[in-house]
Design an enzyme around this catalytic site. Structure first.
Site, PDB file in Angstrom:
ATOM      1  N   GLY A  53       2.671   2.090  10.726  1.00 29.11           N
ATOM      2  CA  GLY A  53       3.659   3.158  10.598  1.00 29.11           C
ATOM      3  C   GLY A  53       4.384   3.493  11.890  1.00 29.11           C
ATOM      4  N   GLU A  81      -5.374  -4.923  10.215  1.00 25.02           N
ATOM      5  CA  GLU A  81      -4.316  -3.958  10.490  1.00 25.02           C
ATOM      6  C   GLU A  81      -4.594  -3.228  11.794  1.00 25.02           C
ATOM      7  OE1 GLU A  81      -2.271  -2.758   6.549  1.00 25.02           O
ATOM      8  OE2 GLU A  81      -3.982  -1.437   6.829  1.00 25.02           O
ATOM      9  N   HIS A 119      -9.417   1.218   4.559  1.00 23.90           N
ATOM     10  CA  HIS A 119      -8.173   1.390   5.320  1.00 23.90           C
ATOM     11  C   HIS A 119      -8.437   2.317   6.504  1.00 23.90           C
ATOM     12  CE1 HIS A 119      -4.108   2.481   6.418  1.00 23.90           C
ATOM     13  NE2 HIS A 119      -3.723   1.391   5.791  1.00 23.90           N
ATOM     14  N   ASN A 131       0.883  -1.169   0.000  1.00 25.11           N
ATOM     15  CA  ASN A 131       0.000   0.000   0.000  1.00 25.11           C
ATOM     16  C   ASN A 131       0.916   1.213   0.000  1.00 25.11           C
ATOM     17  OD1 ASN A 131      -1.750   2.090   0.447  1.00 25.11           O
ATOM     18  ND2 ASN A 131      -2.390   1.414   2.504  1.00 25.11           N
ATOM     19  N   TRP A 132       1.005   1.850  -1.163  1.00 32.23           N
ATOM     20  CA  TRP A 132       1.962   2.965  -1.292  1.00 32.23           C
ATOM     21  C   TRP A 132       1.479   4.227  -0.575  1.00 32.23           C
ATOM     22  CZ3 TRP A 132       4.253   3.166  -6.975  1.00 32.23           C
ATOM     23  CH2 TRP A 132       4.903   1.962  -7.237  1.00 32.23           C
ATOM     24  N   LYS A 133       0.184   4.263  -0.224  1.00 33.96           N
ATOM     25  CA  LYS A 133      -0.411   5.452   0.416  1.00 33.96           C
ATOM     26  C   LYS A 133      -0.161   6.691  -0.467  1.00 33.96           C
ATOM     27  CE  LYS A 133      -0.113   3.106   4.774  1.00 33.96           C
ATOM     28  NZ  LYS A 133      -0.029   3.162   6.236  1.00 33.96           N
ATOM     29  N   SER A 187       3.512  -2.453  10.176  1.00 37.17           N
ATOM     30  CA  SER A 187       4.954  -2.602  10.383  1.00 37.17           C
ATOM     31  C   SER A 187       5.481  -3.985   9.989  1.00 37.17           C
ATOM     32  CB  SER A 187       5.327  -2.247  11.824  1.00 37.17           C
ATOM     33  OG  SER A 187       4.958  -0.901  12.115  1.00 37.17           O
ATOM     34  N   GLU A 216      -6.865   4.688   7.658  1.00 36.56           N
ATOM     35  CA  GLU A 216      -6.622   6.113   7.372  1.00 36.56           C
ATOM     36  C   GLU A 216      -7.841   6.740   6.688  1.00 36.56           C
ATOM     37  OE1 GLU A 216      -2.888   5.434   5.413  1.00 36.56           O
ATOM     38  OE2 GLU A 216      -2.034   4.834   7.348  1.00 36.56           O
ATOM     39  N   GLY A 235       2.926  -1.172   4.199  1.00 35.58           N
ATOM     40  CA  GLY A 235       3.036   0.245   3.882  1.00 35.58           C
ATOM     41  C   GLY A 235       4.476   0.618   3.593  1.00 35.58           C
ATOM     42  N   GLY A 236       5.144   1.208   4.584  1.00 33.18           N
ATOM     43  CA  GLY A 236       6.491   1.746   4.411  1.00 33.18           C
ATOM     44  C   GLY A 236       7.470   0.832   3.683  1.00 33.18           C
TER      45      GLY A 236
HETATM   46  P1  13P Z   1       3.155   0.176   7.597  1.00 34.07           P
HETATM   47  O1  13P Z   1       3.607  -1.112   6.980  1.00 34.07           O
HETATM   48  O2  13P Z   1       3.917   1.367   7.133  1.00 34.07           O
HETATM   49  O3  13P Z   1       3.043   0.059   9.088  1.00 34.07           O
HETATM   50  O4  13P Z   1       1.652   0.435   7.069  1.00 34.07           O
HETATM   51  C1  13P Z   1       0.724  -0.569   7.154  1.00 34.07           C
HETATM   52  C2  13P Z   1      -0.470  -0.201   6.368  1.00 34.07           C
HETATM   53  O5  13P Z   1      -1.211   0.690   6.737  1.00 34.07           O
HETATM   54  C3  13P Z   1      -0.704  -0.908   5.109  1.00 34.07           C
HETATM   55  O6  13P Z   1      -1.975  -0.651   4.623  1.00 34.07           O
END
Ligand code: 13P
Length: 250
Positions: free
Chosen positions: A173, A167, A95, A10-12, A213, A97, A234-235
């Site tokens: 994050g 999640e 998600h 997930n590149w956000k 994470s 967010e 994510g990251g």
């Molecule tokens: P991180 O892997 O950066 O913690 O993010 C997880 C996430 O929200 C994937 O959708």
């Protein structure tokens, strides 16, 4: 039949179109796999260049969001048809967010899941609890409520082909990964809920990911759990490390 593992990025809100193309080239050989499904969920504006950049590879593309209507006066939104026509196959729905910053509730997310499925897009439905909910001991109740609400009226065969991502919000994050036991407990509970609402075959078929994470160093332990079918990342999906996550078992 064993469920195929999934490594979904997930590149956000990261990577301009030209940066996205560069990242695809950088990761191409690292994420090659014939046993794991690799998906890049990317910002809407990156879908077309990323679809082009991963042509001929094992990587599939997804959107990070979509709207519930087919077309019309919804300034700033994108439809399922637009995502499909751009060449993507998946869409992240719900998600944390989006739930938090854009006030998306379960009724709205249920409409999104149904619209995606009606159009032939594969939803990656997210759920997860806050730290406060975990400390109060209501995690499983909360997750069950989210899953049951978001899947209201969705057929067993559609659920069987779906991806659900657990999640925990406190692990996103933050570098704080859920323990393997915590992640397995919730993913197992989601599968039990699916079995109770639908049937065992549907529960055995739906793929349930852990997100929060995920790193190259913890992917193997997490993905080896009986009810964890991979990760939503994510990251680490923006770095060469994503190759280690895809190839967690090598
Ligand atoms: P991180 O892997 O950066 O913690 O993010 C997880 C996430 O929200 C994937 O959708």
């Amino acid at each position: 039949m064993a469920r195929r593992k999934v490594a979904a990025g997930n590149w956000k809100m990261n990577k301009t179109p030209s940066e996205a193309v560069k990242l695809c080239a950088e990761l191409k050989d690292l994420v090659a796999s014939d046993s794991v499904d690799v998906i890049y969920c990317v910002p809407a504006i990156d879908i077309v260049p990323v679809v082009d950049a991963v042509k001929g590879t094992n990587v599939k593309v997804g959107a990070e969001n979509m709207y519930i209507e087919d077309s019309g006066a919804y300034t700033g939104e994108i439809s399922a048809d637009m995502i499909l026509d751009a060449g993507a196959e998946y869409v992240i729905i719900g998600h944390s967010e989006r739930r938090e910053y854009f006030c998306e509730d379960d009724d709205f997310l249920n409409k999104k899941v149904k619209k995606a499925l009606e159009k032939g897009l594969k939803p990656i439905l997210c759920c997860g609890e806050t730290l406060e909910q975990r400390e109060k001991g209501v995690t499983l109740d909360w997750i069950n409520l989210q899953i049951k609400s978001d899947l209201q009226g969705v057929s067993a065969s559609d659920v069987a082909g779906m991806i659900i991502a657990y999640e925990p919000i406190w692990a996103i994050g933050t570098g704080k990964t859920a323990t393997t036991e915590q992640a397995q407990e919730v993913c197992g509970a989601i599968r039990k809920t699916i079995a109770a609402v639908y049937d065992q075959a549907t529960a055995d078929s739906v793929r349930i990911l852990y997100g929060g994470s995920v790193k190259g160093s913890n992917a193997k332990e997490l993905f080896s759990q009986p009810d964890i079918d991979g990760g939503l990342v994510g990251g680490a999906s923006l770095k060469p490390e994503f190759g280690d996550i895809v190839n967690y078992d090598k």
